[in-house]
Design a protein around this motif. Structure first.
Motif, PDB file in Angstrom:
ATOM      1  N   MET A   1       0.823  -1.200   0.000  1.00 49.33           N
ATOM      2  CA  MET A   1       0.000   0.000   0.000  1.00 49.33           C
ATOM      3  C   MET A   1       0.864   1.259   0.000  1.00 49.33           C
ATOM      4  SD  MET A   1      -3.071   1.106  -0.069  1.00 49.33           S
ATOM      5  CE  MET A   1      -4.029   2.565   0.288  1.00 49.33           C
ATOM      6  N   CYS A   2       1.892   1.270   0.852  1.00 46.62           N
ATOM      7  CA  CYS A   2       2.785   2.424   0.916  1.00 46.62           C
ATOM      8  C   CYS A   2       3.525   2.616  -0.404  1.00 46.62           C
ATOM      9  CB  CYS A   2       3.776   2.262   2.066  1.00 46.62           C
ATOM     10  SG  CYS A   2       3.001   2.271   3.700  1.00 46.62           S
ATOM     11  N   ARG A   3       3.916   1.501  -1.042  1.00 42.21           N
ATOM     12  CA  ARG A   3       4.602   1.616  -2.327  1.00 42.21           C
ATOM     13  C   ARG A   3       3.684   2.212  -3.391  1.00 42.21           C
ATOM     14  NH1 ARG A   3       7.963  -4.124  -2.842  1.00 42.21           N
ATOM     15  NH2 ARG A   3       9.389  -3.746  -1.068  1.00 42.21           N
ATOM     16  N   GLN A   4       2.411   1.848  -3.348  1.00 41.42           N
ATOM     17  CA  GLN A   4       1.471   2.415  -4.315  1.00 41.42           C
ATOM     18  C   GLN A   4       1.312   3.916  -4.108  1.00 41.42           C
ATOM     19  OE1 GLN A   4      -2.160   0.205  -3.951  1.00 41.42           O
ATOM     20  NE2 GLN A   4      -1.323  -1.657  -4.864  1.00 41.42           N
ATOM     21  N   ILE A   5       1.210   4.328  -2.851  1.00 39.03           N
ATOM     22  CA  ILE A   5       1.085   5.761  -2.567  1.00 39.03           C
ATOM     23  C   ILE A   5       2.341   6.501  -3.003  1.00 39.03           C
ATOM     24  CG2 ILE A   5       0.827   7.468  -0.734  1.00 39.03           C
ATOM     25  CD1 ILE A   5      -0.855   5.450   0.781  1.00 39.03           C
ATOM     26  N   LEU A   6       3.519   5.917  -2.727  1.00 35.62           N
ATOM     27  CA  LEU A   6       4.773   6.546  -3.136  1.00 35.62           C
ATOM     28  C   LEU A   6       4.869   6.642  -4.659  1.00 35.62           C
ATOM     29  CD1 LEU A   6       7.508   7.702  -2.315  1.00 35.62           C
ATOM     30  CD2 LEU A   6       8.426   5.365  -2.360  1.00 35.62           C
ATOM     31  N   ALA A   7       4.417   5.595  -5.359  1.00 35.83           N
ATOM     32  CA  ALA A   7       4.447   5.621  -6.821  1.00 35.83           C
ATOM     33  C   ALA A   7       3.523   6.705  -7.376  1.00 35.83           C
ATOM     34  CB  ALA A   7       4.059   4.258  -7.379  1.00 35.83           C
ATOM     35  N   GLN A   8       2.369   6.903  -6.735  1.00 32.54           N
ATOM     36  CA  GLN A   8       1.465   7.959  -7.177  1.00 32.54           C
ATOM     37  C   GLN A   8       2.074   9.337  -6.960  1.00 32.54           C
ATOM     38  OE1 GLN A   8      -2.215   7.334  -5.116  1.00 32.54           O
ATOM     39  NE2 GLN A   8      -2.694   5.428  -6.186  1.00 32.54           N
TER      40      GLN A   8
END
Length: 379
Positions: A1-8
């Protein structure tokens, strides 16, 4: 989840805003918006008939075909190129500015803007089709006759009587559109006016091309927003404007109202209706009829009256309804009490901890200005 937010957050984005039709041989400003992009490159490619057809085919295809179209645009010779360094690419925020584009001759172009540090079809990319033309058109809807088009100069506004309009059509056959064929060639009069012929909107798709020498402006049927309503009958619509004396009411109060009876002519001009009989109905929150008045407008087309709001009815949105054009005006009915005084507390001078005894000082004052005495305080 954190990686997805960082990618966004780190995802680069690039967008541009430019008029769909530009004046020839004049510079223009383009709005450029970006996030996480160091610099942007621009390519403007001229479209001839063959390139335009190829681009339209790719646009209707899959994502892979659209990516192939971007690569195809990169290989075509560019009419204009530019590159702009962009600030704030490390703060993860959205930025915007205006950039200048050099003048272009009349024609049809594709504008391609991409992030310079990520030059590729899968990266931040913006594509827009742009026409450069001095031709403009306006539509005038006649209330009794056929609608007309006026062909004008885009900058100066004078009529272009030496232009012509070509109407091209394609027919839906065997689950696809046929090749476009020239259906009409129309010439404007000295005022630039063109009376359009009747078109088959149900089975054909139309393209309109305004041509004046080497200058061409093209628009689709939907872009023209043409209404083929030949032989429209001259009908007028009636309505009533309902004015109230208050924005909110309590049960038992009087609702004073005034109505203005109007009639809109086929050319959308209002006209008052003197000596007109109007029925006004009071409806409760359940749309049930509570009372009815029969009024007659005066020489100015207005009439006035009042209703008494009954007590014990459901509160909510009530309404006044007229039989003139089915006009309606809603208003809230609530059992509210108008405040007569206000209270205020002074901020404590020191900080407190849990378990401390706190003494607060406040005042109660009527809206008329005098202090309230002998009132009971509950907290």
């Amino acid at each position: 989840m954190c990686r997805q937010i960082l990618a966004q957050i780190q995802q680069p984005s690039l967008e541009a805003e430019l008029d769909e039709v530009l004046l020839p041989d004049e510079p223009v400003l383009m709005r450029l918006g970006w996030r996480n992009v160091r610099s942007a490159r621009m390519r403007i490619v001229r479209l001839d008939a063959q390139r335009a057809a190829q681009w339209a085919q790719w646009q209707r295809g899959t994502q892979d075909e659209r990516d192939q179209a971007i690569a195809w645009l990169e290989e075509l010779p560019a009419t204009r190129t530019a590159e702009w360094p962009l600030d704030g690419w490390q703060d993860w925020r959205q930025h915007a500015t205006e950039v200048a584009i050099e003048p272009l001759p009349a024609g049809k172009y594709l504008l391609l803007v991409q992030a310079a540090h990520a030059w590729g079809p899968q990266q931040a990319t913006f594509v827009q089709e742009v026409q450069v033309s001095a031709i403009a058109w306006v539509k005038w809807r006649h209330p009794y006759q056929r609608d007309e088009l006026y062909v004008l100069h885009r900058k100066h506004g004078y009529p272009l009587s030496d232009a012509r309009l070509e109407v091209w059509s394609a027919k839906w056959q065997q689950r696809k559109w046929s090749r476009q064929q020239l259906e009409h060639t129309l010439n404007p009069d000295k005022y630039g006016a063109i009376a359009m012929p009747e078109l088959d909107r149900r089975s054909k798709r139309y393209t309109f091309r305004f041509i004046r020498g080497a200058d061409t402006l093209e628009t689709t049927y939907s872009g023209l927003m043409w209404d083929q309503e030949w032989g429209r009958t001259a009908t007028a619509t009636r309505q009533a404007l309902i004015l109230l004396d208050r924005p909110i009411y309590r049960p038992g109060q009087l609702v004073h109202f005034k109505i203005i009876a109007l009639e809109r002519t086929p050319d959308n001009r209002p006209r008052i209706l003197p000596d007109e009989e109007v029925q006004v109905t009071l409806q409760d929150a359940n749309w049930q009829e509570v009372g009815t008045l029969h009024l007659r407008t005066n020489e100015y087309g207005s009439a006035a009256g009042f209703f008494v709001l009954p007590e014990g009815k459901l509160t909510g949105m009530w309404a006044l309804h007229t039989d003139l054009g089915d006009s309606r005006q809603s208003f809230p009915v609530e059992a509210y009490k108008r405040p007569r005084f206000e209270t205020s507390l002074e901020a404590p001078a020191a900080a407190f901890r849990l378990g401390d005894e706190v003494r607060l000082t406040g005042t109660a004052r009527a809206y008329a200005g005098y202090p309230i005495t002998g009132a009971q305080v509950v907290w």
